[in-house]
Design a protein around this motif. Structure first.
Motif, PDB file in Angstrom:
ATOM      1  N   GLN A 123      23.746   8.121  10.666  1.00 41.08           N
ATOM      2  CA  GLN A 123      25.262   8.796  10.668  1.00 41.08           C
ATOM      3  C   GLN A 123      25.660   9.133  12.089  1.00 41.08           C
ATOM      4  N   GLU A 124      26.853   8.436  12.346  1.00 40.43           N
ATOM      5  CA  GLU A 124      27.664   8.960  13.691  1.00 40.43           C
ATOM      6  C   GLU A 124      28.558  10.008  13.298  1.00 40.43           C
ATOM      7  N   ARG A 125      28.533  10.956  14.356  1.00 38.75           N
ATOM      8  CA  ARG A 125      29.389  12.111  13.785  1.00 38.75           C
ATOM      9  C   ARG A 125      30.788  11.755  13.722  1.00 38.75           C
ATOM     10  N   GLY A 126      31.290  12.532  12.656  1.00 44.10           N
ATOM     11  CA  GLY A 126      32.682  12.145  12.218  1.00 44.10           C
ATOM     12  C   GLY A 126      32.977  10.875  11.458  1.00 44.10           C
ATOM     13  N   LYS A 127      31.656  10.019  11.060  1.00 47.68           N
ATOM     14  CA  LYS A 127      31.790   8.882  10.467  1.00 47.68           C
ATOM     15  C   LYS A 127      30.749   8.864   9.161  1.00 47.68           C
ATOM     16  N   PRO A 128      31.370   8.179   8.018  1.00 45.83           N
ATOM     17  CA  PRO A 128      30.286   8.119   6.872  1.00 45.83           C
ATOM     18  C   PRO A 128      28.869   7.613   7.289  1.00 45.83           C
ATOM     19  N   ALA A 129      28.086   8.026   6.588  1.00 44.46           N
ATOM     20  CA  ALA A 129      26.521   7.598   6.701  1.00 44.46           C
ATOM     21  C   ALA A 129      26.396   6.266   6.296  1.00 44.46           C
ATOM     22  N   GLN A 130      25.435   5.510   6.854  1.00 41.48           N
ATOM     23  CA  GLN A 130      25.212   4.213   6.503  1.00 41.48           C
ATOM     24  C   GLN A 130      23.453   4.360   5.936  1.00 41.48           C
ATOM     25  N   ILE A 131      23.464   3.642   4.808  1.00 41.83           N
ATOM     26  CA  ILE A 131      22.171   3.470   4.248  1.00 41.83           C
ATOM     27  C   ILE A 131      21.265   2.742   5.125  1.00 41.83           C
ATOM     28  N   LEU A 132      19.814   3.100   5.401  1.00 41.80           N
ATOM     29  CA  LEU A 132      18.933   2.294   5.897  1.00 41.80           C
ATOM     30  C   LEU A 132      17.947   1.913   4.861  1.00 41.80           C
ATOM     31  N   THR A 133      17.590   0.490   4.931  1.00 38.74           N
ATOM     32  CA  THR A 133      16.294   0.088   3.932  1.00 38.74           C
ATOM     33  C   THR A 133      15.636  -0.756   5.002  1.00 38.74           C
ATOM     34  N   LYS A 134      14.397  -1.435   4.356  1.00 35.48           N
ATOM     35  CA  LYS A 134      13.545  -2.315   5.118  1.00 35.48           C
ATOM     36  C   LYS A 134      14.285  -3.493   5.559  1.00 35.48           C
ATOM     37  N   GLY A 135      14.104  -3.801   6.802  1.00 35.31           N
ATOM     38  CA  GLY A 135      15.068  -4.903   7.319  1.00 35.31           C
ATOM     39  C   GLY A 135      16.304  -4.444   8.016  1.00 35.31           C
ATOM     40  N   THR A 136      16.846  -3.292   7.807  1.00 37.76           N
ATOM     41  CA  THR A 136      17.942  -2.948   8.509  1.00 37.76           C
ATOM     42  C   THR A 136      17.845  -3.014   9.997  1.00 37.76           C
ATOM     43  N   THR A 137      18.866  -3.262  10.753  1.00 38.78           N
ATOM     44  CA  THR A 137      18.632  -2.949  12.271  1.00 38.78           C
ATOM     45  C   THR A 137      20.283  -2.434  12.593  1.00 38.78           C
ATOM     46  N   VAL A 138      19.798  -1.354  13.426  1.00 38.71           N
ATOM     47  CA  VAL A 138      21.283  -0.724  13.982  1.00 38.71           C
ATOM     48  C   VAL A 138      20.993  -0.613  15.661  1.00 38.71           C
ATOM     49  N   ALA A 139      22.055  -1.063  15.978  1.00 38.56           N
ATOM     50  CA  ALA A 139      22.442  -1.031  17.442  1.00 38.56           C
ATOM     51  C   ALA A 139      23.207   0.328  17.911  1.00 38.56           C
ATOM     52  N   ILE A 140      22.752   1.125  18.514  1.00 39.71           N
ATOM     53  CA  ILE A 140      23.358   2.636  18.502  1.00 39.71           C
ATOM     54  C   ILE A 140      24.103   2.529  20.175  1.00 39.71           C
ATOM     55  N   PRO A 141      25.457   2.514  20.128  1.00 48.22           N
ATOM     56  CA  PRO A 141      25.918   2.492  21.394  1.00 48.22           C
ATOM     57  C   PRO A 141      25.916   3.681  22.390  1.00 48.22           C
ATOM     58  N   LYS A 142      25.835   3.570  23.595  1.00 43.72           N
ATOM     59  CA  LYS A 142      25.537   4.632  24.414  1.00 43.72           C
ATOM     60  C   LYS A 142      26.115   5.724  24.044  1.00 43.72           C
ATOM     61  N   ASP A 143      25.854   6.940  24.483  1.00 35.52           N
ATOM     62  CA  ASP A 143      26.505   8.299  24.328  1.00 35.52           C
ATOM     63  C   ASP A 143      27.389   8.649  22.724  1.00 35.52           C
ATOM     64  N   VAL A 144      26.882   7.897  21.932  1.00 38.15           N
ATOM     65  CA  VAL A 144      27.273   8.103  20.658  1.00 38.15           C
ATOM     66  C   VAL A 144      26.485   9.197  20.028  1.00 38.15           C
ATOM     67  N   GLU A 145      26.958  10.304  19.464  1.00 42.93           N
ATOM     68  CA  GLU A 145      26.283  11.297  18.863  1.00 42.93           C
ATOM     69  C   GLU A 145      25.956  10.767  17.352  1.00 42.93           C
ATOM     70  N   HIS A 146      24.667  11.063  17.108  1.00 45.76           N
ATOM     71  CA  HIS A 146      24.227  10.453  15.797  1.00 45.76           C
ATOM     72  C   HIS A 146      22.835  11.260  15.415  1.00 45.76           C
ATOM     73  N   TRP A 147      22.480  11.006  14.236  1.00 39.84           N
ATOM     74  CA  TRP A 147      21.009  11.133  13.527  1.00 39.84           C
ATOM     75  C   TRP A 147      20.733  10.315  12.561  1.00 39.84           C
ATOM     76  N   HIS A 148      19.531  10.199  12.355  1.00 43.63           N
ATOM     77  CA  HIS A 148      18.655   9.249  11.363  1.00 43.63           C
ATOM     78  C   HIS A 148      17.572   9.956  10.828  1.00 43.63           C
ATOM     79  N   GLY A 149      17.125   9.524   9.732  1.00 38.10           N
ATOM     80  CA  GLY A 149      16.057  10.120   8.919  1.00 38.10           C
ATOM     81  C   GLY A 149      16.098   9.547   7.427  1.00 38.10           C
ATOM     82  N   ALA A 150      14.993  10.333   6.820  1.00 34.74           N
ATOM     83  CA  ALA A 150      14.663   9.682   5.502  1.00 34.74           C
ATOM     84  C   ALA A 150      15.574  10.141   4.615  1.00 34.74           C
ATOM     85  N   ALA A 151      15.752   9.373   3.236  1.00 35.01           N
ATOM     86  CA  ALA A 151      16.476   9.952   2.355  1.00 35.01           C
ATOM     87  C   ALA A 151      15.684  11.187   1.629  1.00 35.01           C
ATOM     88  N   ALA A 152      16.285  11.989   0.715  1.00 39.42           N
ATOM     89  CA  ALA A 152      15.681  13.119   0.022  1.00 39.42           C
ATOM     90  C   ALA A 152      14.346  12.721  -0.899  1.00 39.42           C
TER      91      ALA A 152
END
Length: 141
Positions: free
Chosen positions: A77-106
């Motif tokens: 999830q990027e600050r102020g935006k909806p979260a995106q689901i991550l599953t096996k095979g997902t790739t994420v290219a995170i731009p410079k200086d973008v505030e975000h977090w990532h982690g496991a589902a509950a």
């Protein structure tokens, strides 16, 4: 050339060391695969294993980051935006200086390879923890 080919029961690479509480919430392990000193200080590659509910704190990268999900289910999830689901095979290219977090589902662990570029001797700026309320709102999706 330095190579590593260790195995454990579920992931390609060893689990690694516990991630520091200053950067992560919940149970998180980090295994360095390629250190910056091996790559002229330009980037690092690591496997990050999040137990269910484990996550990074909010953070940014001065030149960006790439995540390659190898196992489990989680969120980016990027600050102020909806979260995106991550599953096996997902790739994420995170731009410079973008505030975000990532982690496991509950209800699932998450394993990803993180490729982080360095500039000025740094690859990340850590910020505040993701609150339990922020995390719970994402997991209701």
């Amino acid at each position: 050339m330095e190579t590593t080919n260790n195995q454990n029961s579920t992931s390609i690479f060893p689990l690694g060391n516990a991630g520091p509480a200053e950067w992560f919430s919940g149970e998180v392990h980090v295994q360095t695969l390629v250190s910056p000193d091996q790559m002229e200080g330009l980037y690092t590659v690591g496997q990050v294993t999040f137990s269910a509910g484990g996550r990074t704190h909010w953070h940014t990268h001065p030149i960006g980051q790439v995540l390659l999900v190898t196992e489990g289910k989680g969120w980016y999830q990027e600050r102020g935006k909806p979260a995106q689901i991550l599953t096996k095979g997902t790739t994420v290219a995170i731009p410079k200086d973008v505030e975000h977090w990532h982690g496991a589902a509950a209800d699932s662990k998450l394993v990803h390879i993180a490729i982080s570029n360095f500039t000025g001797g740094s690859s990340v700026t850590w910020m505040t923890p993701v609150t339990d309320e922020e995390y719970a709102a994402v997991n209701k999706k």
